[in-house]
Scaffold this active site. Structure first.
Site, PDB file in Angstrom:
ATOM      1  N   ILE A   1      30.215   1.937 -17.613  1.00 27.51           N
ATOM      2  CA  ILE A   1      30.645   3.334 -17.669  1.00 27.51           C
ATOM      3  C   ILE A   1      30.339   3.956 -16.307  1.00 27.51           C
ATOM      4  O   ILE A   1      29.220   3.829 -15.799  1.00 27.51           O
ATOM      5  CB  ILE A   1      29.893   4.108 -18.785  1.00 27.51           C
ATOM      6  CG1 ILE A   1      29.980   3.369 -20.129  1.00 27.51           C
ATOM      7  CG2 ILE A   1      30.422   5.535 -18.898  1.00 27.51           C
ATOM      8  CD1 ILE A   1      31.348   3.201 -20.726  1.00 27.51           C
TER       9      ILE A   1
ATOM     10  N   TYR B   1      15.670  -4.272 -18.401  1.00 22.80           N
ATOM     11  CA  TYR B   1      16.688  -3.406 -19.018  1.00 22.80           C
ATOM     12  C   TYR B   1      17.303  -4.088 -20.244  1.00 22.80           C
ATOM     13  O   TYR B   1      17.439  -3.476 -21.313  1.00 22.80           O
ATOM     14  CB  TYR B   1      17.752  -3.107 -17.960  1.00 22.80           C
ATOM     15  CG  TYR B   1      18.843  -2.146 -18.378  1.00 22.80           C
ATOM     16  CD1 TYR B   1      18.610  -0.765 -18.378  1.00 22.80           C
ATOM     17  CD2 TYR B   1      20.104  -2.609 -18.748  1.00 22.80           C
ATOM     18  CE1 TYR B   1      19.615   0.118 -18.743  1.00 22.80           C
ATOM     19  CE2 TYR B   1      21.110  -1.731 -19.106  1.00 22.80           C
ATOM     20  CZ  TYR B   1      20.863  -0.363 -19.106  1.00 22.80           C
ATOM     21  OH  TYR B   1      21.868   0.513 -19.463  1.00 22.80           O
TER      22      TYR B   1
ATOM     23  N   ALA C   1      16.025  -6.414 -22.115  1.00 22.74           N
ATOM     24  CA  ALA C   1      15.028  -6.486 -23.197  1.00 22.74           C
ATOM     25  C   ALA C   1      14.923  -5.137 -23.902  1.00 22.74           C
ATOM     26  O   ALA C   1      14.851  -5.070 -25.136  1.00 22.74           O
ATOM     27  CB  ALA C   1      13.673  -6.911 -22.633  1.00 22.74           C
TER      28      ALA C   1
ATOM     29  N   LYS D   1      17.224  -2.825 -24.138  1.00 18.61           N
ATOM     30  CA  LYS D   1      18.460  -2.507 -24.871  1.00 18.61           C
ATOM     31  C   LYS D   1      18.635  -3.426 -26.087  1.00 18.61           C
ATOM     32  O   LYS D   1      19.186  -3.003 -27.107  1.00 18.61           O
ATOM     33  CB  LYS D   1      19.671  -2.606 -23.927  1.00 18.61           C
ATOM     34  CG  LYS D   1      19.637  -1.577 -22.796  1.00 18.61           C
ATOM     35  CD  LYS D   1      19.649  -0.163 -23.333  1.00 18.61           C
ATOM     36  CE  LYS D   1      19.691   0.896 -22.244  1.00 18.61           C
ATOM     37  NZ  LYS D   1      19.686   2.262 -22.779  1.00 18.61           N
TER      38      LYS D   1
ATOM     39  N   SER E   1      21.138  15.785 -18.714  1.00 20.51           N
ATOM     40  CA  SER E   1      21.401  16.590 -17.520  1.00 20.51           C
ATOM     41  C   SER E   1      22.584  16.053 -16.724  1.00 20.51           C
ATOM     42  O   SER E   1      23.157  16.756 -15.902  1.00 20.51           O
ATOM     43  CB  SER E   1      20.148  16.625 -16.634  1.00 20.51           C
ATOM     44  OG  SER E   1      19.625  15.324 -16.487  1.00 20.51           O
ATOM     45  N   ARG E   2      22.932  14.785 -16.951  1.00 23.99           N
ATOM     46  CA  ARG E   2      24.070  14.202 -16.222  1.00 23.99           C
ATOM     47  C   ARG E   2      24.610  12.998 -16.992  1.00 23.99           C
ATOM     48  O   ARG E   2      24.077  12.633 -18.042  1.00 23.99           O
ATOM     49  CB  ARG E   2      23.661  13.808 -14.796  1.00 23.99           C
ATOM     50  CG  ARG E   2      22.444  12.923 -14.721  1.00 23.99           C
ATOM     51  CD  ARG E   2      21.772  13.017 -13.344  1.00 23.99           C
ATOM     52  NE  ARG E   2      20.434  12.474 -13.392  1.00 23.99           N
ATOM     53  CZ  ARG E   2      20.136  11.195 -13.228  1.00 23.99           C
ATOM     54  NH1 ARG E   2      21.085  10.337 -12.951  1.00 23.99           N
ATOM     55  NH2 ARG E   2      18.894  10.771 -13.308  1.00 23.99           N
TER      56      ARG E   2
ATOM     57  N   SER F   1      23.297  -1.174 -24.848  1.00 22.42           N
ATOM     58  CA  SER F   1      24.175  -1.593 -23.746  1.00 22.42           C
ATOM     59  C   SER F   1      24.698  -2.993 -24.071  1.00 22.42           C
ATOM     60  O   SER F   1      24.015  -3.767 -24.765  1.00 22.42           O
ATOM     61  CB  SER F   1      23.373  -1.657 -22.443  1.00 22.42           C
ATOM     62  OG  SER F   1      24.095  -2.361 -21.447  1.00 22.42           O
TER      63      SER F   1
END
Ligand code: NAP
Length: 248
Positions: free
Chosen positions: A189, A156, A158, A160, A15-16, A143
């Protein structure tokens, strides 16, 4: 001939941000674009309308990627309507950043379920149609943080890092069936996910990146199109870093 002509692509969380750019670029390359969202219904409807107006077959589905049963139902519905799925992009992701000292069990579980369990849910669901078709490309959005770690992002990082191990394992399991699985590790990004960050920190990141800028969603979308297309037919189990040289 466009790179993704005759391919049906499913993208979670489009959606974004990065997912939206992937949807737009897959559409530019001739794919049928199916995508999910969780709460941004208006944005999802606007994206579906934009792509349809450009003559692309596109449809958005409200489906929680962290929920096993919803992922199964989503794929069943898509296969019933569109026949198969050629490309799966496990892009949906969230952050709940804080130091371990303050991190709640809920913050840990939410991130692991949305970022990592979602890839299990969707990959397991698309496995049958891809096995039947004897082809497929699965792309997991990891990431650089999953490779390098980051203070304040243990949940986060862990999730990724887990995606990279998952990617390699699925590549090994499904390679003989002509199903490829790769990961993309974006660096910094510039999306809504990063807008909430302290802008002085953001500026210092930009300066420290060899290419001297934050990445744009299209930078990640281009790598995704490559991995989705037959241009990458002999590439599996890999992680492509899209980070302006941030991590070498
Ligand atoms: P974003 O702008 O926050 O967008 C996240 C997307 O995921 C939204 O479409 C959101 O849908 C969707 N989503 C969240 N939870 C979901 C769920 N349970 N089920 C289905 N969809 C869900 O994030 P982004 O920056 O584009 O990031 C996209 C991916 O790239 C993430 O996996 C992120 O970890 C990864 N990444 C980003 C960066 C970066 O610098 N931005 C760097 C490395 C990796 P709603 O709008 O409906 O909530």
């Amino acid at each position: 001939m466009k790179l993704l002509e005759n391919k049906i692509v499913l993208i979670t969380g489009a959606s974004r941000g990065i997912g939206k750019a992937i949807a737009q670029e897959c559409a530019n390359q001739g794919a049928t674009v199916l995508f999910t969202y969780l709460s941004s219904e208006e944005k999802a409807n606007a994206l579906a309308a934009e792509l349809s107006a450009a003559g692309v077959t596109a449809k958005g589905f409200r489906s929680d990627a962290s929920n096993f049963n919803e992922a199964q139902k989503l794929v069943e519905d898509i296969v019933a309507e569109f026949g198969t799925i050629d490309v799966l992009v496990n892009n949906a992701g969230i952050t709940r950043d804080t130091l371990l000292m303050r991190m709640t069990e809920e913050q840990w579980d939410e991130v692991i379920n949305t970022n990592l369990k979602s890839a299990f849910n969707l990959t397991k669901a698309v496995q049958q149609p891809m096995l039947r078709a004897r082809k497929g490309s699965i792309i997991n959005m990891s990431s650089v943080v999953g490779v390098k770690g980051n203070a304040g992002q243990s949940n986060y990082a862990a999730s990724k890092a887990g995606l990279i191990g998952f990617t390699k394992s699925i590549a090994a399991e499904l390679g003989s069936r002509n199903i490829r699985c790769n990961a993309i590790a974006p660096g910094f990004i510039e999306t809504e996910m990063t807008e909430v960050l302290d802008q002085t920190v953001v500026e210092s990141w930009r300066k420290s990146i060899p290419l001297k800028r934050g990445g744009q969603p299209i930078d990640v979308a281009n790598a995704t199109v490559f991995l989705a297309s037959d241009m990458s037919a002999y590439i599996t189990g890999q992680t492509i870093h899209v980070c302006g040289g941030m991590l070498m």
